[in-house]
Design a protein around this motif. Structure first.
Motif, PDB file in Angstrom:
ATOM      1  N   HIS A 435       0.831  -1.211   0.000  1.00  0.00           N
ATOM      2  CA  HIS A 435       0.000   0.000   0.000  1.00  0.00           C
ATOM      3  C   HIS A 435       0.866   1.261   0.000  1.00  0.00           C
ATOM      4  O   HIS A 435       0.533   2.248  -0.676  1.00  0.00           O
ATOM      5  CB  HIS A 435      -0.919   0.001   1.225  1.00  0.00           C
ATOM      6  CG  HIS A 435      -2.032  -0.999   1.146  1.00  0.00           C
ATOM      7  ND1 HIS A 435      -3.105  -0.852   0.311  1.00  0.00           N
ATOM      8  CD2 HIS A 435      -2.221  -2.176   1.804  1.00  0.00           C
ATOM      9  CE1 HIS A 435      -3.922  -1.888   0.450  1.00  0.00           C
ATOM     10  NE2 HIS A 435      -3.406  -2.705   1.355  1.00  0.00           N
ATOM     11  N   MET A 436       1.963   1.239   0.725  1.00  0.00           N
ATOM     12  CA  MET A 436       2.820   2.418   0.847  1.00  0.00           C
ATOM     13  C   MET A 436       3.344   2.874  -0.508  1.00  0.00           C
ATOM     14  O   MET A 436       3.426   4.073  -0.797  1.00  0.00           O
ATOM     15  CB  MET A 436       3.990   2.096   1.774  1.00  0.00           C
ATOM     16  CG  MET A 436       4.874   3.268   2.134  1.00  0.00           C
ATOM     17  SD  MET A 436       6.228   2.736   3.214  1.00  0.00           S
ATOM     18  CE  MET A 436       7.414   2.147   1.996  1.00  0.00           C
ATOM     19  N   TYR A 437       3.674   1.902  -1.364  1.00  0.00           N
ATOM     20  CA  TYR A 437       4.264   2.237  -2.659  1.00  0.00           C
ATOM     21  C   TYR A 437       3.244   2.693  -3.695  1.00  0.00           C
ATOM     22  O   TYR A 437       3.605   2.960  -4.836  1.00  0.00           O
ATOM     23  CB  TYR A 437       5.046   1.037  -3.205  1.00  0.00           C
ATOM     24  CG  TYR A 437       6.307   0.734  -2.441  1.00  0.00           C
ATOM     25  CD1 TYR A 437       7.096   1.759  -1.913  1.00  0.00           C
ATOM     26  CD2 TYR A 437       6.715  -0.583  -2.221  1.00  0.00           C
ATOM     27  CE1 TYR A 437       8.246   1.489  -1.207  1.00  0.00           C
ATOM     28  CE2 TYR A 437       7.880  -0.866  -1.518  1.00  0.00           C
ATOM     29  CZ  TYR A 437       8.639   0.179  -1.011  1.00  0.00           C
ATOM     30  OH  TYR A 437       9.780  -0.087  -0.318  1.00  0.00           O
ATOM     31  N   ARG A 438       1.976   2.820  -3.304  1.00  0.00           N
ATOM     32  CA  ARG A 438       0.969   3.368  -4.213  1.00  0.00           C
ATOM     33  C   ARG A 438       1.009   4.905  -4.202  1.00  0.00           C
ATOM     34  O   ARG A 438       0.536   5.548  -5.105  1.00  0.00           O
ATOM     35  CB  ARG A 438      -0.434   2.879  -3.841  1.00  0.00           C
ATOM     36  CG  ARG A 438      -0.569   1.382  -3.690  1.00  0.00           C
ATOM     37  CD  ARG A 438      -0.835   0.669  -5.006  1.00  0.00           C
ATOM     38  NE  ARG A 438       0.326   0.443  -5.824  1.00  0.00           N
ATOM     39  CZ  ARG A 438       1.239  -0.501  -5.597  1.00  0.00           C
ATOM     40  NH1 ARG A 438       1.156  -1.296  -4.556  1.00  0.00           N
ATOM     41  NH2 ARG A 438       2.246  -0.650  -6.406  1.00  0.00           N
ATOM     42  N   PHE A 439       1.488   5.493  -3.111  1.00  0.00           N
ATOM     43  CA  PHE A 439       1.699   6.943  -2.976  1.00  0.00           C
ATOM     44  C   PHE A 439       0.436   7.770  -3.213  1.00  0.00           C
ATOM     45  O   PHE A 439       0.431   8.732  -3.970  1.00  0.00           O
ATOM     46  CB  PHE A 439       2.826   7.416  -3.903  1.00  0.00           C
ATOM     47  CG  PHE A 439       4.166   6.847  -3.527  1.00  0.00           C
ATOM     48  CD1 PHE A 439       4.848   7.330  -2.430  1.00  0.00           C
ATOM     49  CD2 PHE A 439       4.710   5.800  -4.245  1.00  0.00           C
ATOM     50  CE1 PHE A 439       6.065   6.790  -2.055  1.00  0.00           C
ATOM     51  CE2 PHE A 439       5.925   5.248  -3.882  1.00  0.00           C
ATOM     52  CZ  PHE A 439       6.604   5.744  -2.780  1.00  0.00           C
ATOM     53  N   ALA A 447      -1.439   1.619   4.532  1.00  0.00           N
ATOM     54  CA  ALA A 447      -0.094   1.161   4.895  1.00  0.00           C
ATOM     55  C   ALA A 447       0.148   1.349   6.387  1.00  0.00           C
ATOM     56  O   ALA A 447       0.666   0.451   7.065  1.00  0.00           O
ATOM     57  CB  ALA A 447       0.956   1.933   4.091  1.00  0.00           C
ATOM     58  N   ARG A 448      -0.251   2.499   6.913  1.00  0.00           N
ATOM     59  CA  ARG A 448      -0.064   2.753   8.343  1.00  0.00           C
ATOM     60  C   ARG A 448      -0.832   1.730   9.184  1.00  0.00           C
ATOM     61  O   ARG A 448      -0.328   1.240  10.202  1.00  0.00           O
ATOM     62  CB  ARG A 448      -0.530   4.175   8.683  1.00  0.00           C
ATOM     63  CG  ARG A 448      -0.201   4.601  10.108  1.00  0.00           C
ATOM     64  CD  ARG A 448      -0.522   6.066  10.346  1.00  0.00           C
ATOM     65  NE  ARG A 448      -1.951   6.340  10.303  1.00  0.00           N
ATOM     66  CZ  ARG A 448      -2.570   6.996   9.314  1.00  0.00           C
ATOM     67  NH1 ARG A 448      -1.877   7.418   8.267  1.00  0.00           N
ATOM     68  NH2 ARG A 448      -3.871   7.206   9.336  1.00  0.00           N
ATOM     69  N   ALA A 454       1.445  -5.044  12.294  1.00  0.00           N
ATOM     70  CA  ALA A 454       2.700  -5.778  12.438  1.00  0.00           C
ATOM     71  C   ALA A 454       3.328  -5.527  13.800  1.00  0.00           C
ATOM     72  O   ALA A 454       3.856  -6.442  14.440  1.00  0.00           O
ATOM     73  CB  ALA A 454       3.665  -5.379  11.327  1.00  0.00           C
ATOM     74  N   LEU A 455       3.263  -4.289  14.261  1.00  0.00           N
ATOM     75  CA  LEU A 455       3.884  -3.935  15.540  1.00  0.00           C
ATOM     76  C   LEU A 455       3.084  -4.449  16.732  1.00  0.00           C
ATOM     77  O   LEU A 455       3.648  -4.735  17.787  1.00  0.00           O
ATOM     78  CB  LEU A 455       4.082  -2.426  15.616  1.00  0.00           C
ATOM     79  CG  LEU A 455       5.150  -1.899  14.652  1.00  0.00           C
ATOM     80  CD1 LEU A 455       5.103  -0.382  14.549  1.00  0.00           C
ATOM     81  CD2 LEU A 455       6.536  -2.366  15.089  1.00  0.00           C
ATOM     82  N   LEU A 468       6.314   2.564   9.454  1.00  0.00           N
ATOM     83  CA  LEU A 468       5.357   3.479  10.076  1.00  0.00           C
ATOM     84  C   LEU A 468       5.873   4.914  10.017  1.00  0.00           C
ATOM     85  O   LEU A 468       5.119   5.850   9.718  1.00  0.00           O
ATOM     86  CB  LEU A 468       5.120   3.051  11.527  1.00  0.00           C
ATOM     87  CG  LEU A 468       4.077   3.846  12.317  1.00  0.00           C
ATOM     88  CD1 LEU A 468       2.700   3.716  11.676  1.00  0.00           C
ATOM     89  CD2 LEU A 468       4.040   3.373  13.762  1.00  0.00           C
ATOM     90  N   SER A 469       7.166   5.102  10.286  1.00  0.00           N
ATOM     91  CA  SER A 469       7.760   6.428  10.189  1.00  0.00           C
ATOM     92  C   SER A 469       7.613   6.976   8.779  1.00  0.00           C
ATOM     93  O   SER A 469       7.321   8.165   8.584  1.00  0.00           O
ATOM     94  CB  SER A 469       9.238   6.367  10.593  1.00  0.00           C
ATOM     95  OG  SER A 469       9.856   7.620  10.445  1.00  0.00           O
TER      96      SER A 469
END
Length: 672
Positions: A435-439, A447-448, A454-455, A468-469
């Motif tokens: 998801h993050m790489y969809r921008f 993504a978050r 995961a955490l 996350l950062s």
């Protein structure tokens, strides 16, 4: 017409078996050409099959004439001889080995039950069963490699077939026994067989099998404890035991291991990888993928390259890498790479060769997914040996970066196919990357969510904190949220990543970017330099250095770091940023034409966002390409109607001279 290469070579036309000449070399030639991906030179075939006879080309012509009589049809010649090469035209011919190889290339895990059963039925014997040629190491080496490959595919097909068949299927026992026969050191096969026997109430047979398997593992100094523990679990769950031994990743010792049917494994469950010792050869490689020809040796450049790749991959800390001693020990026992992967219970195995060829060094590499026997990535690197150590360093960099990127892509795609509530920490992290790489703002929020998941599953997962950062960094950079608040959250998550693993390059990368958001350039550069010091192959670290230098640091350093990051990861999801940073560095050097060309390349990337389009608009305007620049400006204002130079300048941290240049470009196209 159909051809069977599994079992004795057989040609069938119109339902009848075609008689073949007794010549072993004719049969070997037929099989070799059938699997060759392209036409093969006559000299190569003579070298492969004839042990310095008086007239090798004459014998080759004789074999070809006989093959024409077998294969050619009245309206079709199936043996083609372009130039000094030979190829078989097998279009419309059913070839069992080609069907299996094609299925493996497409992904055995994607096949349905009916297709798996059909493929399993093709394995009526070994590849070219009974065909060996005395005093012919070249062909026999190729034959051994092909037999290993098909056995590995057979084991993978059986594993997936067993997992899809109904538990009470009549053919289940036969499939399980064959799986154990093909992969005797694969703990999952033994666990599945034990579960099947227990389900049928054959406890005595279970104990007998357990005892013999334990002796087998002990003879190879492999850990049998996990299989024994799995048996205790199965026996304790009777009669509810099923034969589904759930595959999972084992970040454990460098010995064979198996996950219990319902065991609580460490939540992160990193992917695992074994780099088998590369083979040093002097002979030219063949076109059918043989990596076993030509007198392998130990202790030379190949071993040094293997050690270097293992060390560099371990420094990335992306996944669990089997230690050098374990893979070399298996290699010394002449264990095939596919078998070694199953013994070590890893997810991926890398193999390769190093050879000298006409004044060049040639390194061939394959990355294989163990459970499916699928070749994930393969590449050949050729360099002139002006400085052999510099060459191997460069090739090593390319191999390490490619392996890391390919595994990440496979893991991302696999995670996307699973139900969100079934993900472990490792899978949730890779779902977040997807998801993050969809921008986009929406995808960044997704993504978050997955990084948070995961955490929750593994609070010690440094890479998930770094991810996350990154999502908070994106919110601040793209103005998708309050910049000060998101900057603080990016800094906090990066700090957590460092607390968990101060030696993880991604943790320092996240902190370097967070410090840049806070305007602390010196601290940002220190963290980013630390990231690439920890892992010189960390492409994103080099890109981030280029990004910071391109605005207010050293523009020449920015260009160098951009080029290096792209060399390490030429298909990176953040490639648009690498190209955009180079474009901004050229602007600061007054090289506006170069800046425009690099900015256009950045904007052409499919996931380039509005800020990249803005870089292109400003660079094109400075280069005097006003119409092109206005096209990008119009595209930006479709989604951001009030976008102007102030927004662009505020996004970055340019030094005053650079800011003035970009404002000048903005005025030329109405963004002033």
């Amino acid at each position: 017409m159909s051809v069977r290469l599994l079992g004795p070579l057989t040609v069938i036309r119109d339902g009848a078996t075609v008689p073949l000449p007794a010549s072993r070399k004719l049969r070997a030639l037929f099989a070799y050409l059938a699997l060759a991906p392209h036409a093969v030179g006559r000299s190569r075939l003579c070298e492969l099959l004839w042990d310095v006879p008086n007239d090798p080309r004459g014998e080759l012509r004789w074999c070809l004439s006989k093959l024409r009589g077998i294969l050619d049809e009245p309206d079709r010649r199936r043996i083609e001889t372009p130039g000094d090469t030979i190829a078989l035209d097998l279009k419309g011919v059913s070839v069992d080995a080609i069907d299996i190889a094609s299925a493996a290339a497409g992904g055995i895990e994607t096949l349905d039950l009916q297709r798996l059963q059909a493929l399993s039925g093709l394995f009526v014997g070994d590849f070219l069963d009974g065909l060996e040629i005395d005093r012919n190491p070249h062909f026999n080496g190729w034959l051994i490699a092909q037999r290993r490959r098909f056995r590995s595919w057979h084991a993978a097909i059986l594993e997936h077939l067993v997992n899809k068949l109904p538990a009470d299927a009549d053919e289940m026992s036969a499939h399980l026994e064959k799986w154990v026969e093909l992969a005797p050191f694969d703990g999952r096969a033994h666990v599945a067989l034990l579960a099947r026997l227990a389900q049928r109430g054959q406890i005595a047979a279970c104990e007998e099998h357990l005892a013999s398997a334990a002796k087998l593992f002990a003879s190879e100094d492999l850990d049998f404890g996990p299989v024994r523990e799995a048996w205790r679990t199965i026996r304790g769950e009777r009669p509810a035991a099923t034969l589904r031994a759930r595959p999972a990743f084992v970040p454990a010792a460098p010995q064979a291991s198996i996950v219990l049917p319902d065991s609580d494994v460490a939540a992160s469950c990193k992917a695992s990888l074994a780099i088998m010792p590369f083979v040093e050869e002097a002979a030219v490689g063949d076109p059918c993928g043989d990596l076993s020809r030509g007198g392998p040796s130990r202790g030379g450049l190949a071993d040094g390259l293997t050690h270097d790749i293992i060390t560099r991959l371990a420094k990335l800390r992306d996944f669990f890498v089997i230690a050098r001693g374990s893979v070399f020990a298996l290699s010394e026992k002449n264990i095939a790479p596919e078998d070694a992967g199953r013994r070590l219970n890893v997810d991926y195995v890398t193999t390769g060769t190093v050879r000298s060829q006409a004044g060049r060094v040639v390194v061939s590499v394959e990355l294989v997914e163990v459970r499916t026997a699928r070749i994930v990535w393969a590449e050949t690197f050729e360099r002139r040996p002006d400085d052999i150590f510099a060459i191997l360093d460069d090739i090593g960099n390319s191999i390490v970066s490619s392996i890391s990127a390919e595994i990440e892509m496979v893991e991302r795609n696999r995670a996307m196919l699973k139900a969100p509530n079934s993900l472990n920490a490792w899978e949730a992290y890779h779902r977040g990357l997807w998801h993050m790489y969809r921008f986009t703002r929406t995808e960044n929020g997704q993504a978050r969510h997955f990084f948070d998941m995961a955490l929750r599953l593994d609070p010690t997962f440094a890479r998930a904190y770094a991810g996350l950062s990154f999502t908070h960094w994106q919110n601040a950079f793209q103005r998708w949220g309050d910049r000060d608040r998101e900057s603080a959250l990016a800094f906090e998550a990066a700090g957590q990543s460092l607390l968990v693993d101060d030696h993880n390059p991604a943790a320092h990368w996240a902190m370097g970017r967070a410090l840049w958001l806070r305007g602390e350039q010196d601290g940002s550069l220190l963290e980013l330099e630390r990231a690439v010091d920890l892992s010189p192959n960390f492409a994103l670290g080099h890109y981030a250095l280029s990004f910071v230098h391109s605005q207010s640091g050293d523009p020449n350093a920015a260009i160098g770091s951009s080029d290096h990051s792209r060399h390490l990861s030429p298909f990176d999801p953040l490639l648009f940023g690498m190209l955009g940073a180079r474009a901004m560095a050229h602007v600061r050097l007054g090289q506006f034409d170069e800046a425009a060309e690099w900015a256009l390349k950045a904007a052409a990337r499919p996931n380039a966002h509005a800020i990249i389009l803005a870089i292109a608009a400003h660079c094109l305007a400075l280069a005097g390409r006003i119409d092109d620049a206005r096209t990008f400006a119009a595209a930006i204002r479709k989604t951001l109607p009030n976008y102007c130079a102030d927004d662009f300048i505020a996004t970055f941290r340019f030094e005053p001279d650079a800011a003035a240049l970009f404002r000048q470009g903005a005025k030329r196209i109405g963004l002033g």
